[in-house]
Design a protein around this motif. Structure first.
Motif, PDB file in Angstrom:
ATOM      1  N   VAL A   1     -24.012  -0.853  52.347  1.00 54.68           N
ATOM      2  CA  VAL A   1     -24.010  -1.936  53.327  1.00 54.68           C
ATOM      3  C   VAL A   1     -24.544  -1.435  54.670  1.00 54.68           C
ATOM      4  O   VAL A   1     -25.351  -2.106  55.329  1.00 54.68           O
ATOM      5  CB  VAL A   1     -22.598  -2.528  53.475  1.00 54.68           C
ATOM      6  CG1 VAL A   1     -22.556  -3.532  54.629  1.00 54.68           C
ATOM      7  CG2 VAL A   1     -22.158  -3.197  52.174  1.00 54.68           C
ATOM      8  N   ALA A   2     -24.120  -0.240  55.072  1.00 54.46           N
ATOM      9  CA  ALA A   2     -24.597   0.321  56.335  1.00 54.46           C
ATOM     10  C   ALA A   2     -26.107   0.567  56.287  1.00 54.46           C
ATOM     11  O   ALA A   2     -26.825   0.280  57.257  1.00 54.46           O
ATOM     12  CB  ALA A   2     -23.857   1.625  56.632  1.00 54.46           C
TER      13      ALA A   2
ATOM     14  N   GLU B   1     -19.745   0.997  50.844  1.00 50.65           N
ATOM     15  CA  GLU B   1     -19.785   0.944  52.308  1.00 50.65           C
ATOM     16  C   GLU B   1     -21.055   1.578  52.850  1.00 50.65           C
ATOM     17  O   GLU B   1     -21.656   1.075  53.814  1.00 50.65           O
ATOM     18  CB  GLU B   1     -18.541   1.632  52.876  1.00 50.65           C
ATOM     19  CG  GLU B   1     -17.247   0.873  52.595  1.00 50.65           C
ATOM     20  CD  GLU B   1     -16.044   1.511  53.252  1.00 50.65           C
ATOM     21  OE1 GLU B   1     -16.200   2.585  53.878  1.00 50.65           O
ATOM     22  OE2 GLU B   1     -14.942   0.944  53.132  1.00 50.65           O
ATOM     23  N   ASN B   2     -21.491   2.673  52.237  1.00 49.62           N
ATOM     24  CA  ASN B   2     -22.716   3.331  52.664  1.00 49.62           C
ATOM     25  C   ASN B   2     -23.920   2.433  52.428  1.00 49.62           C
ATOM     26  O   ASN B   2     -24.820   2.334  53.271  1.00 49.62           O
ATOM     27  CB  ASN B   2     -22.864   4.652  51.904  1.00 49.62           C
ATOM     28  CG  ASN B   2     -24.034   5.486  52.379  1.00 49.62           C
ATOM     29  OD1 ASN B   2     -24.983   5.709  51.631  1.00 49.62           O
ATOM     30  ND2 ASN B   2     -23.982   5.978  53.610  1.00 49.62           N
TER      31      ASN B   2
ATOM     32  N   ASP C   1     -22.623   4.154  46.767  1.00 40.99           N
ATOM     33  CA  ASP C   1     -21.358   3.916  47.470  1.00 40.99           C
ATOM     34  C   ASP C   1     -21.452   2.585  48.212  1.00 40.99           C
ATOM     35  O   ASP C   1     -22.417   2.342  48.942  1.00 40.99           O
ATOM     36  CB  ASP C   1     -21.092   5.060  48.456  1.00 40.99           C
ATOM     37  CG  ASP C   1     -19.831   4.843  49.268  1.00 40.99           C
ATOM     38  OD1 ASP C   1     -18.740   5.170  48.783  1.00 40.99           O
ATOM     39  OD2 ASP C   1     -19.948   4.318  50.406  1.00 40.99           O
TER      40      ASP C   1
ATOM     41  N   THR D   1     -23.123  -8.650  48.750  1.00 44.90           N
ATOM     42  CA  THR D   1     -22.841  -8.475  50.181  1.00 44.90           C
ATOM     43  C   THR D   1     -24.114  -8.458  51.021  1.00 44.90           C
ATOM     44  O   THR D   1     -24.132  -9.009  52.127  1.00 44.90           O
ATOM     45  CB  THR D   1     -22.048  -7.177  50.417  1.00 44.90           C
ATOM     46  OG1 THR D   1     -20.824  -7.224  49.661  1.00 44.90           O
ATOM     47  CG2 THR D   1     -21.715  -6.993  51.898  1.00 44.90           C
TER      48      THR D   1
END
Length: 224
Positions: free
Chosen positions: A21-22, A18-19, A16, A54
């Motif tokens: 990147v976190a 967003e996950n 995923d 990213t």
């Protein structure tokens, strides 16, 4: 391409955006992107490219493949851009050497339940790092089973093995003990820090606890 420094803490099986990147901001040194189509943590190529573009420069990016064709590995690397290529299937030493030569990327070669296959190697090629995972019949990893720590700890007696990455059933609760027992170069976790019932999505609280425990344990190892 110069060989990157070995990472210490790898969070594997991110699917995923967003996950991922976190997780890359959690203090981990590396993330693993799984391209094995039969894995419940397989990431699609577009998402992998977006993740890599990213977080590049913040963490090392490892591409995981299982018995893939060399052309698939090369083409995926060209689009994503890996710091390491992880061969997690039944690939031969010759296959690993060919992939390294064609991509210029260091190889992280997985071994399930045994170090024998990579213990005696030709003088002209040694994988830059070996990953020790649990041996589970019919599975290529990601099972949550513990690897054999006593066996893994023998890696330092094998002169061809430059680095050992310990995987297999690691969690925030046991990673400190594992590091003390094996004294690996690095640790690798997937299911042990996931959101329950969501393979490929990590629980950030668990990730941060894992990173904190691992860093403390590595810092307490005897200095070489």
């Amino acid at each position: 391409m110069p060989v990157p420094d070995i990472f210490r803490i790898k969070i594997c099986g991110l699917s995923d955006f967003e996950n991922a990147v976190a997780v890359s901001h959690s203090g981990a040194d590396a993330i693993g992107l799984n391209f094995f189509s039969q894995s419940k943590r397989c990431v699609d190529l577009d998402t992998a490219v977006k993740i890599a573009n990213t977080v590049r420069g913040e963490v090392q990016i490892i591409g995981l493949f299982v018995n893939a064709a060399p052309s698939e590995i090369e083409q995926t690397h060209q689009q994503v851009g890996f710091n390491w290529i992880q061969l997690h299937g039944d690939e031969s030493v010759e296959f690993a050497q060919a992939v390294h030569q064609s991509t210029g990327v260091p190889i992280l070669a997985a071994s399930r339940g045994s170090l024998i296959r990579w213990a005696t190697l030709p003088d002209d090629f040694h994988p830059q790092a070996l990953l020790m995972d649990a041996a589970v019949p019919g599975s290529f990893g990601g099972t949550g089973h513990l690897s054999n720590w006593d066996l893994a700890a023998t890696w330092r007696t094998m002169p061809h093995l430059k680095h050992l990455v310990l995987a297999g059933g690691l969690t925030p609760e046991n990673v400190s003990e594992a590091i003390r027992a094996v004294q690996p170069s690095a640790v690798d976790v997937a299911g042990g820090v996931e959101v329950s019932g969501q393979p490929g999505v990590k629980d950030l609280t668990k990730v941060e606890a894992f990173v904190t425990a691992a860093r403390k344990a590595f810092a307490e190892l005897p200095k070489e």
